[in-house]
Design a protein around this motif. Structure first.
Motif, PDB file in Angstrom:
ATOM      1  N   ALA A 119       0.831  -1.211   0.000  1.00 45.69           N
ATOM      2  CA  ALA A 119       0.000   0.000   0.000  1.00 45.69           C
ATOM      3  C   ALA A 119       0.862   1.257   0.000  1.00 45.69           C
ATOM      4  CB  ALA A 119      -0.937  -0.007   1.212  1.00 45.69           C
ATOM      5  N   VAL A 120       1.918   1.276   0.800  1.00 45.40           N
ATOM      6  CA  VAL A 120       2.795   2.450   0.849  1.00 45.40           C
ATOM      7  C   VAL A 120       3.539   2.600  -0.468  1.00 45.40           C
ATOM      8  CG1 VAL A 120       4.872   3.409   1.939  1.00 45.40           C
ATOM      9  CG2 VAL A 120       2.967   2.603   3.340  1.00 45.40           C
ATOM     10  N   ALA A 121       3.986   1.488  -1.048  1.00 46.19           N
ATOM     11  CA  ALA A 121       4.687   1.562  -2.338  1.00 46.19           C
ATOM     12  C   ALA A 121       3.762   2.125  -3.419  1.00 46.19           C
ATOM     13  CB  ALA A 121       5.210   0.189  -2.742  1.00 46.19           C
ATOM     14  N   LEU A 133      10.012   9.787  -8.799  1.00 43.41           N
ATOM     15  CA  LEU A 133      10.172   8.534  -8.067  1.00 43.41           C
ATOM     16  C   LEU A 133       9.821   7.371  -8.994  1.00 43.41           C
ATOM     17  CD1 LEU A 133      10.805   7.050  -5.421  1.00 43.41           C
ATOM     18  CD2 LEU A 133       8.366   7.218  -4.878  1.00 43.41           C
ATOM     19  N   THR A 134      10.814   6.574  -9.321  1.00 40.50           N
ATOM     20  CA  THR A 134      10.592   5.419 -10.213  1.00 40.50           C
ATOM     21  C   THR A 134      11.027   4.108  -9.590  1.00 40.50           C
ATOM     22  OG1 THR A 134      12.758   5.710 -11.260  1.00 40.50           O
ATOM     23  CG2 THR A 134      10.852   6.818 -12.300  1.00 40.50           C
ATOM     24  N   ARG A 135      11.705   4.157  -8.432  1.00 38.21           N
ATOM     25  CA  ARG A 135      12.200   2.924  -7.825  1.00 38.21           C
ATOM     26  C   ARG A 135      12.208   3.054  -6.311  1.00 38.21           C
ATOM     27  NH1 ARG A 135      18.315   1.493  -8.587  1.00 38.21           N
ATOM     28  NH2 ARG A 135      18.545   1.565  -6.338  1.00 38.21           N
ATOM     29  N   LEU A 136      11.847   1.973  -5.657  1.00 36.17           N
ATOM     30  CA  LEU A 136      11.945   1.869  -4.206  1.00 36.17           C
ATOM     31  C   LEU A 136      12.885   0.720  -3.868  1.00 36.17           C
ATOM     32  CD1 LEU A 136       8.176   2.175  -3.174  1.00 36.17           C
ATOM     33  CD2 LEU A 136       9.957   3.900  -2.896  1.00 36.17           C
ATOM     34  N   ASP A 137      13.705   0.920  -2.872  1.00 37.40           N
ATOM     35  CA  ASP A 137      14.604  -0.120  -2.382  1.00 37.40           C
ATOM     36  C   ASP A 137      14.142  -0.588  -1.010  1.00 37.40           C
ATOM     37  OD1 ASP A 137      16.234   0.116  -4.594  1.00 37.40           O
ATOM     38  OD2 ASP A 137      17.783   1.277  -3.565  1.00 37.40           O
ATOM     39  N   GLU A 152       9.155 -10.175  -1.495  1.00 37.49           N
ATOM     40  CA  GLU A 152       8.585 -10.852  -2.667  1.00 37.49           C
ATOM     41  C   GLU A 152       7.071 -10.703  -2.716  1.00 37.49           C
ATOM     42  OE1 GLU A 152      10.063 -14.841  -2.326  1.00 37.49           O
ATOM     43  OE2 GLU A 152      12.127 -14.210  -2.760  1.00 37.49           O
ATOM     44  N   LYS A 153       6.400 -10.886  -1.575  1.00 38.72           N
ATOM     45  CA  LYS A 153       4.942 -10.774  -1.529  1.00 38.72           C
ATOM     46  C   LYS A 153       4.474  -9.347  -1.818  1.00 38.72           C
ATOM     47  CE  LYS A 153       4.206 -14.512   1.768  1.00 38.72           C
ATOM     48  NZ  LYS A 153       3.755 -14.855   3.136  1.00 38.72           N
ATOM     49  N   SER A 154       5.355  -8.362  -1.619  1.00 42.03           N
ATOM     50  CA  SER A 154       5.006  -6.952  -1.818  1.00 42.03           C
ATOM     51  C   SER A 154       5.413  -6.426  -3.188  1.00 42.03           C
ATOM     52  CB  SER A 154       5.689  -6.093  -0.747  1.00 42.03           C
ATOM     53  OG  SER A 154       5.395  -6.567   0.535  1.00 42.03           O
ATOM     54  N   GLY A 155       5.914  -7.304  -4.046  1.00 44.54           N
ATOM     55  CA  GLY A 155       6.290  -6.888  -5.397  1.00 44.54           C
ATOM     56  C   GLY A 155       7.711  -6.400  -5.539  1.00 44.54           C
ATOM     57  N   PHE A 156       8.561  -6.632  -4.542  1.00 43.40           N
ATOM     58  CA  PHE A 156       9.969  -6.259  -4.606  1.00 43.40           C
ATOM     59  C   PHE A 156      10.770  -7.482  -5.043  1.00 43.40           C
ATOM     60  CE2 PHE A 156       8.175  -3.063  -1.940  1.00 43.40           C
ATOM     61  CZ  PHE A 156       9.000  -1.947  -2.020  1.00 43.40           C
ATOM     62  N   THR A 157      11.680  -7.306  -5.976  1.00 42.59           N
ATOM     63  CA  THR A 157      12.507  -8.416  -6.432  1.00 42.59           C
ATOM     64  C   THR A 157      13.935  -8.240  -5.928  1.00 42.59           C
ATOM     65  OG1 THR A 157      12.989  -7.280  -8.504  1.00 42.59           O
ATOM     66  CG2 THR A 157      11.123  -8.793  -8.509  1.00 42.59           C
ATOM     67  N   LEU A 158      14.573  -9.367  -5.652  1.00 37.33           N
ATOM     68  CA  LEU A 158      15.964  -9.334  -5.212  1.00 37.33           C
ATOM     69  C   LEU A 158      16.802  -8.799  -6.358  1.00 37.33           C
ATOM     70  CD1 LEU A 158      18.069  -9.999  -3.038  1.00 37.33           C
ATOM     71  CD2 LEU A 158      18.200 -12.300  -4.021  1.00 37.33           C
ATOM     72  N   SER A 159      17.529  -7.716  -6.109  1.00 38.48           N
ATOM     73  CA  SER A 159      18.288  -7.085  -7.188  1.00 38.48           C
ATOM     74  C   SER A 159      19.778  -7.002  -6.905  1.00 38.48           C
ATOM     75  CB  SER A 159      17.745  -5.679  -7.459  1.00 38.48           C
ATOM     76  OG  SER A 159      17.878  -4.872  -6.315  1.00 38.48           O
ATOM     77  N   GLY A 160      20.208  -7.408  -5.724  1.00 39.45           N
ATOM     78  CA  GLY A 160      21.629  -7.363  -5.474  1.00 39.45           C
ATOM     79  C   GLY A 160      21.995  -7.705  -4.053  1.00 39.45           C
ATOM     80  N   LEU A 161      23.272  -7.989  -3.882  1.00 38.16           N
ATOM     81  CA  LEU A 161      23.831  -8.247  -2.565  1.00 38.16           C
ATOM     82  C   LEU A 161      24.615  -7.020  -2.134  1.00 38.16           C
ATOM     83  CD1 LEU A 161      25.085 -11.903  -3.105  1.00 38.16           C
ATOM     84  CD2 LEU A 161      22.968 -11.138  -2.016  1.00 38.16           C
ATOM     85  N   LEU A 162      24.578  -6.736  -0.855  1.00 35.97           N
ATOM     86  CA  LEU A 162      25.260  -5.573  -0.301  1.00 35.97           C
ATOM     87  C   LEU A 162      26.318  -6.034   0.694  1.00 35.97           C
ATOM     88  CD1 LEU A 162      22.025  -3.547   0.499  1.00 35.97           C
ATOM     89  CD2 LEU A 162      23.546  -3.206  -1.451  1.00 35.97           C
ATOM     90  N   ASP A 172      26.356  -9.103   5.580  1.00 35.17           N
ATOM     91  CA  ASP A 172      25.990  -8.765   4.209  1.00 35.17           C
ATOM     92  C   ASP A 172      24.473  -8.606   4.128  1.00 35.17           C
ATOM     93  OD1 ASP A 172      28.629  -8.926   3.464  1.00 35.17           O
ATOM     94  OD2 ASP A 172      28.456 -10.896   2.524  1.00 35.17           O
ATOM     95  N   GLY A 173      24.011  -7.943   3.093  1.00 33.83           N
ATOM     96  CA  GLY A 173      22.588  -7.675   2.974  1.00 33.83           C
ATOM     97  C   GLY A 173      22.040  -7.959   1.602  1.00 33.83           C
ATOM     98  N   HIS A 174      20.739  -7.874   1.506  1.00 35.09           N
ATOM     99  CA  HIS A 174      20.017  -7.982   0.242  1.00 35.09           C
ATOM    100  C   HIS A 174      19.421  -6.633  -0.097  1.00 35.09           C
ATOM    101  CE1 HIS A 174      19.030 -12.561   0.587  1.00 35.09           C
ATOM    102  NE2 HIS A 174      20.275 -12.349   0.231  1.00 35.09           N
ATOM    103  N   ARG A 175      19.410  -6.321  -1.384  1.00 38.62           N
ATOM    104  CA  ARG A 175      18.667  -5.169  -1.885  1.00 38.62           C
ATOM    105  C   ARG A 175      17.546  -5.735  -2.756  1.00 38.62           C
ATOM    106  NH1 ARG A 175      20.228  -0.015  -2.874  1.00 38.62           N
ATOM    107  NH2 ARG A 175      22.410  -0.622  -2.909  1.00 38.62           N
ATOM    108  N   HIS A 176      16.321  -5.383  -2.394  1.00 44.71           N
ATOM    109  CA  HIS A 176      15.145  -5.721  -3.194  1.00 44.71           C
ATOM    110  C   HIS A 176      14.659  -4.413  -3.799  1.00 44.71           C
ATOM    111  CE1 HIS A 176      14.527  -9.799  -1.458  1.00 44.71           C
ATOM    112  NE2 HIS A 176      15.144  -9.254  -0.424  1.00 44.71           N
ATOM    113  N   THR A 177      14.168  -4.443  -5.011  1.00 43.05           N
ATOM    114  CA  THR A 177      13.662  -3.224  -5.637  1.00 43.05           C
ATOM    115  C   THR A 177      12.273  -3.453  -6.191  1.00 43.05           C
ATOM    116  OG1 THR A 177      14.670  -3.756  -7.758  1.00 43.05           O
ATOM    117  CG2 THR A 177      15.957  -2.379  -6.266  1.00 43.05           C
ATOM    118  N   ARG A 178      11.542  -2.360  -6.250  1.00 48.54           N
ATOM    119  CA  ARG A 178      10.231  -2.348  -6.912  1.00 48.54           C
ATOM    120  C   ARG A 178      10.216  -1.124  -7.793  1.00 48.54           C
ATOM    121  NH1 ARG A 178       4.171  -2.652  -4.203  1.00 48.54           N
ATOM    122  NH2 ARG A 178       3.108  -1.906  -6.073  1.00 48.54           N
ATOM    123  N   GLN A 179       9.879  -1.321  -9.043  1.00 51.93           N
ATOM    124  CA  GLN A 179       9.828  -0.235 -10.014  1.00 51.93           C
ATOM    125  C   GLN A 179       8.413   0.349 -10.064  1.00 51.93           C
ATOM    126  OE1 GLN A 179      12.586   0.786 -11.689  1.00 51.93           O
ATOM    127  NE2 GLN A 179      13.767  -0.802 -10.665  1.00 51.93           N
TER     128      GLN A 179
END
Length: 184
Positions: A119-121, A133-137, A152-162, A172-179
């Motif tokens: 909802a917030v996205a 605003l075109t991307r959320l991390d 994943e359930k919110s529409g964010f895909t794994l896009s990289g390791l941090l 280490d971390g994960h970066r998920h993004t939603r366009q």
């Protein structure tokens, strides 16, 4: 510099209401932070009711500056906060915004976080499209597998390791993004 007004808003997502944090939430918030998982993953400096009141006041300042738009999440059956979602907007408009969240122990496993985060996205992409605003991390440590599922359930895909960045991210971390829908 942000150009879109950031007057606090209320959002709904099914049986959830997302609203700005209020001073009267401090006592409930302090109680929620008695949960070990909350203290581990959320990282806010909440230890008692006075520190919870300071945290709530900081959320109000975030709305005033437009840089941190925080929502208390309530279920229709429970008129107290069961979660938190925040949109962190960078000062430089070219950088992506970031979202964060937590769910109270008694509300986990009921889909609160994915529904509130989605909802917030959706709102953020609509409200701040003119600012570009075109991307959320969404960032989390690799050992927080529940956050991967929520992303994943919110529409964010794994896009990289941090790489680890102590003290906020000791592992280490994960970066998920939603366009944004128009830029997907």
């Amino acid at each position: 510099m942000h150009t879109t007004p950031t007057t606090p808003v209320r959002l709904t997502a099914g049986s959830l209401t997302l609203r700005p944090w209020a001073p009267e939430d401090a006592a409930v918030l302090a109680g929620l932070y008695e949960d070990e998982a909350m203290r581990r993953w959320a990282g806010a400096p909440v230890h008692d009711e006075p520190s919870a009141a300071r945290w709530v006041a900081e959320q109000h300042r975030g709305w005033e500056t437009g840089e941190r738009l925080a929502f208390a999440v309530e279920e229709a059956s429970d008129a107290r906060p069961v979660g938190h979602v925040v949109l962190k907007r960078p000062v430089a408009s070219a950088a992506p915004a970031e979202v964060g969240y937590w769910t109270a122990a008694h509300a986990r496993g009921r889909g609160v976080a994915p529904r509130a985060l989605a909802a917030v996205a959706d709102w953020a992409f609509a409200a701040f499209a003119r600012e570009g605003l075109t991307r959320l991390d969404l960032l989390h440590q690799v050992d927080n597998t529940a956050s991967c599922r929520v992303a994943e359930k919110s529409g964010f895909t794994l896009s990289g390791l941090l790489p680890a960045a102590p003290p906020d991210f000791p592992l280490d971390g994960h970066r998920h993004t939603r366009q944004a829908p128009s830029s997907a």
